[in-house]
Design a protein around this motif. Structure first.
Motif, mmCIF file in Angstrom:
data_model
loop_
_atom_site.group_PDB
_atom_site.id
_atom_site.type_symbol
_atom_site.label_atom_id
_atom_site.label_comp_id
_atom_site.label_asym_id
_atom_site.label_seq_id
_atom_site.Cartn_x
_atom_site.Cartn_y
_atom_site.Cartn_z
ATOM 1 N N THR A 144 18.208 6.712 17.062
ATOM 2 C CA THR A 144 17.869 5.924 15.879
ATOM 3 C C THR A 144 19.138 5.603 15.097
ATOM 4 O OG1 THR A 144 15.669 6.935 15.758
ATOM 5 C CG2 THR A 144 16.514 5.914 13.737
ATOM 6 N N SER A 186 3.793 12.025 15.908
ATOM 7 C CA SER A 186 4.113 10.663 15.489
ATOM 8 C C SER A 186 2.845 9.967 14.942
ATOM 9 C CB SER A 186 4.673 9.946 16.673
ATOM 10 O OG SER A 186 4.627 8.595 16.668
ATOM 11 N N SER A 191 1.423 6.214 13.363
ATOM 12 C CA SER A 191 1.485 4.777 13.599
ATOM 13 C C SER A 191 2.195 4.100 12.433
ATOM 14 C CB SER A 191 0.084 4.178 13.758
ATOM 15 O OG SER A 191 -0.551 4.100 12.496
ATOM 16 N N THR A 192 2.681 2.887 12.661
ATOM 17 C CA THR A 192 3.370 2.130 11.631
ATOM 18 C C THR A 192 2.486 1.960 10.403
ATOM 19 O OG1 THR A 192 4.674 0.987 13.291
ATOM 20 C CG2 THR A 192 4.488 -0.081 11.146
ATOM 21 N N ARG A 210 11.475 2.488 11.130
ATOM 22 C CA ARG A 210 10.745 1.324 10.599
ATOM 23 C C ARG A 210 11.697 0.172 10.299
ATOM 24 N NH1 ARG A 210 7.599 -1.017 10.247
ATOM 25 N NH2 ARG A 210 6.644 -1.100 8.220
ATOM 26 N N ASP A 240 12.300 -1.499 13.495
ATOM 27 C CA ASP A 240 11.130 -2.341 13.809
ATOM 28 C C ASP A 240 11.251 -3.697 13.126
ATOM 29 O OD1 ASP A 240 9.934 -0.134 15.094
ATOM 30 O OD2 ASP A 240 8.540 0.276 13.452
ATOM 31 N N VAL A 290 10.779 -5.728 17.245
ATOM 32 C CA VAL A 290 10.109 -4.946 18.295
ATOM 33 C C VAL A 290 10.067 -3.492 17.826
ATOM 34 C CG1 VAL A 290 10.835 -6.479 20.176
ATOM 35 C CG2 VAL A 290 12.250 -4.509 19.608
ATOM 36 N N SER A 291 9.303 -2.658 18.510
ATOM 37 C CA SER A 291 9.225 -1.256 18.108
ATOM 38 C C SER A 291 10.567 -0.574 18.322
ATOM 39 C CB SER A 291 8.136 -0.530 18.902
ATOM 40 O OG SER A 291 8.587 -0.242 20.204
ATOM 41 N N ARG A 321 11.098 2.206 19.557
ATOM 42 C CA ARG A 321 11.131 2.798 20.900
ATOM 43 C C ARG A 321 11.612 1.782 21.927
ATOM 44 N NH1 ARG A 321 5.960 6.765 21.650
ATOM 45 N NH2 ARG A 321 6.330 8.019 19.783
ATOM 46 N N ASP A 322 11.071 0.555 21.852
ATOM 47 C CA ASP A 322 11.486 -0.487 22.793
ATOM 48 C C ASP A 322 12.953 -0.853 22.594
ATOM 49 O OD1 ASP A 322 8.959 -0.519 23.902
ATOM 50 O OD2 ASP A 322 8.312 -2.331 22.842
#
Length: 195
Positions: A78, A126, A128-129, A162, A165, A170-171, A173-174
């Protein structure tokens, strides 16, 4: 001039980790000595899992080929992604987090004259957004004025995720997969056991 890796050196490295486990500084560890992309020696010490302070029944001694949860190591990815976005001119470290995550505008101030919580503050430390946005919109409190104290903070790094994001579309993670995991060939590195 390259140094030859001797058995004495390998034994000395193994002893460091054996001692750390024996002194209860860690439950278990996989270690390796690498050079030029090649693992020259490896080993492990301790246990992959504890139950009540003792080795769990299903535990094993970690090795370099053991698969483990990435857990807090996502913080490194991150942080690296935030810094890469900074280098690309897509954000500044001194930007308030609320610039990218509007729900963070409701994070409670430490005092009336304290600065806004910035990306830099979250980096130096985890769900969710939608759930996370709802959580932070309800208001968080700070233990110290931003930039004037330290506390290990999962929440700070979730906020940075976030931001990734929002800036990339994109997320996180992606984006981390695209920037680091795939290019580095980390085929066994995933965010969840389901993956």
């Amino acid at each position: 001039m390259a140094h030859e890796l001797t058995q004495e050196t390998i034994d000395a490295v193994a002893a460091i980790f054996d001692k750390a486990v024996a002194e209860h500084r860690m439950a278990g560890v996989a270690w390796g000595i690498a050079s030029g992309g090649e693992v020259l020696a490896s080993g492990g010490a301790g246990s992959s899992a504890l139950a009540g302070g003792d080795r769990a029944e299903e535990a094993f001694t970690p090795r370099v080929d053991s698969i483990s949860r990435i857990a807090s190591m996502t913080k490194s990815f991150t942080a690296a992604t935030i810094l890469a976005l900074r280098d690309e001119g897509k954000l500044r470290l001194d930007d308030p987090i609320a610039t990218y995550v509007p729900a963070a505008a409701h994070i409670g101030s430490f005092s009336e004259d304290s600065p806004a919580l910035t990306l830099r503050h979250a980096l130096t430390m985890s769900v969710s957004t939608d759930e996370f946005d709802e959580y932070i919109a309800g208001g968080l409190s700070l233990i110290a004025e931003p930039g004037c104290g330290f506390e290990y903070s999962n929440t700070g790094f979730v906020l940075l995720g976030r931001v990734i994001d929002e800036v990339t579309g994109v997320s996180f993670r992606d984006e981390i997969r695209r920037r680091f995991i795939d290019p580095l060939g980390m085929k066994d590195t995933v965010f969840s056991l389901a993956e």
